[in-house]
Scaffold this motif. Structure first.
Motif, PDB file in Angstrom:
ATOM      1  N   VAL A 144       0.874  -1.173   0.000  1.00  9.81           N
ATOM      2  CA  VAL A 144       0.000   0.000   0.000  1.00  9.81           C
ATOM      3  C   VAL A 144       0.908   1.219   0.000  1.00  9.81           C
ATOM      4  O   VAL A 144       1.862   1.297   0.781  1.00  9.81           O
ATOM      5  CB  VAL A 144      -0.956   0.006   1.214  1.00  9.81           C
ATOM      6  N   LEU A 145       0.629   2.168  -0.899  1.00 12.89           N
ATOM      7  CA  LEU A 145       1.481   3.334  -1.040  1.00 12.89           C
ATOM      8  C   LEU A 145       0.772   4.399  -1.873  1.00 12.89           C
ATOM      9  O   LEU A 145      -0.213   4.111  -2.563  1.00 12.89           O
ATOM     10  CB  LEU A 145       2.833   2.967  -1.651  1.00 12.89           C
ATOM     11  N   PRO A 146       1.260   5.641  -1.858  1.00 10.67           N
ATOM     12  CA  PRO A 146       0.669   6.686  -2.685  1.00 10.67           C
ATOM     13  C   PRO A 146       0.792   6.320  -4.162  1.00 10.67           C
ATOM     14  O   PRO A 146       1.805   5.731  -4.579  1.00 10.67           O
ATOM     15  CB  PRO A 146       1.502   7.926  -2.349  1.00 10.67           C
ATOM     16  N   PRO A 147      -0.204   6.672  -4.977  1.00  7.62           N
ATOM     17  CA  PRO A 147      -0.155   6.301  -6.394  1.00  7.62           C
ATOM     18  C   PRO A 147       1.062   6.848  -7.132  1.00  7.62           C
ATOM     19  O   PRO A 147       1.585   6.192  -8.021  1.00  7.62           O
ATOM     20  CB  PRO A 147      -1.465   6.851  -6.964  1.00  7.62           C
ATOM     21  N   ALA A 148       1.533   8.031  -6.765  1.00  5.73           N
ATOM     22  CA  ALA A 148       2.713   8.579  -7.429  1.00  5.73           C
ATOM     23  C   ALA A 148       3.938   7.714  -7.180  1.00  5.73           C
ATOM     24  O   ALA A 148       4.781   7.525  -8.066  1.00  5.73           O
ATOM     25  CB  ALA A 148       2.970  10.010  -6.959  1.00  5.73           C
ATOM     26  N   ASP A 149       4.051   7.155  -5.969  1.00  9.98           N
ATOM     27  CA  ASP A 149       5.171   6.271  -5.654  1.00  9.98           C
ATOM     28  C   ASP A 149       5.060   4.956  -6.420  1.00  9.98           C
ATOM     29  O   ASP A 149       6.063   4.387  -6.857  1.00  9.98           O
ATOM     30  CB  ASP A 149       5.229   5.995  -4.161  1.00  9.98           C
ATOM     31  N   LEU A 150       3.839   4.469  -6.573  1.00  7.90           N
ATOM     32  CA  LEU A 150       3.639   3.252  -7.352  1.00  7.90           C
ATOM     33  C   LEU A 150       4.073   3.469  -8.790  1.00  7.90           C
ATOM     34  O   LEU A 150       4.757   2.620  -9.380  1.00  7.90           O
ATOM     35  CB  LEU A 150       2.165   2.830  -7.310  1.00  7.90           C
TER      36      LEU A 150
END
Length: 232
Positions: A144-150
């Motif tokens: 689980v992580l921020p979409p920008a990091d993904l």
């Protein structure tokens, strides 16, 4: 031939499926916040229609998450109750892996990114490829992580592949360039009928557990993705 029941309540959708001698019957319903009301009646209808009792089954498959905390707990709790009552072994299957498996079985996609809106400006995500057994397996651990990091992390591993899950619509600006299918994904939520090919291998390999050992996987409670360079 083995007989298995699969259930999932980990997202806005609720689904159940019955595998009898490799013939699958299923029910699927979008029912946000109503899982505790609809899940057991769905199971009863499916078993009654097939004239099958829980005690006739060889095992039970459940969606272990990630997803809605409440939905995951409901699904695991129902699975445990049913398995206890009929002394059935259980296998938990990832929500994200299930959607990736759907993409293969429905559209012959062999490389898939699954992303579910996790709220709080984050997504649950997993990156899957097809193995020699016809099962989509995780290439990178679910996280689980921020979409920008993904987007940043996956850009190092793929030039784009098929996208499934609700996260794509929730974070179009950050994620749209990562998937090859245009527009809203056709597969937004897991369907229990896609769990069987994943779970059958677990049963055959002796990886099923007793009801008391059925465990949810929330992902948000753990750091399961390699941290990005420069991040704490």
């Amino acid at each position: 031939m083995p007989k298995y029941l699969a259930i999932d309540a980990s997202t806005e959708a609720c689904s159940v499926a019955l595998n009898l001698e490799n013939s699958v019957n299923s029910e699927f319903e979008l029912c946000p916040q109503s899982h505790s009301i609809v899940l057991l009646p769905m199971i009863d209808r499916l078993l009654n229609h097939a004239d099958v009792k829980l005690s006739d089954l060889d095992g039970l498959v459940f969606g272990r998450g990630p997803g809605s905390f409440t939905g995951v707990r409901i699904g695991v709790g129902v699975a445990q109750g049913l398995a206890f009552s009929a002394d059935l072994p259980v296998v938990g299957v990832s929500t994200l892996q299930t959607m990736a498996q759907q993409a293969y079985e429905k559209y012959q996609q062999t490389e898939v990114i699954a992303a579910i809106d996790a709220r709080m400006s984050e997504v649950y995500a997993g990156y899957f490829k097809l193995n020699d057994c016809g099962v989509m397996v995780a290439i990178l651990e679910e996280t689980v992580l921020p979409p920008a990091d993904l987007a940043q992390y996956l850009s190092e591993h793929t030039q784009g592949c098929y996208g499934v899950g609700s996260g794509w619509d929730a974070y179009q600006t950050e994620l749209s360039s990562l998937k090859t299918n245009s527009g809203s994904p056709d597969i937004l939520f897991p369907d229990a009928s896609a769990m069987f090919n994943i779970a059958l291998k677990e049963f055959s390999d002796g990886n099923a557990v007793s009801a008391e050992h059925a465990q949810p996987v929330y992902v948000r409670d753990t750091v399961s993705w390699k941290k990005l360079p420069g991040r704490e």
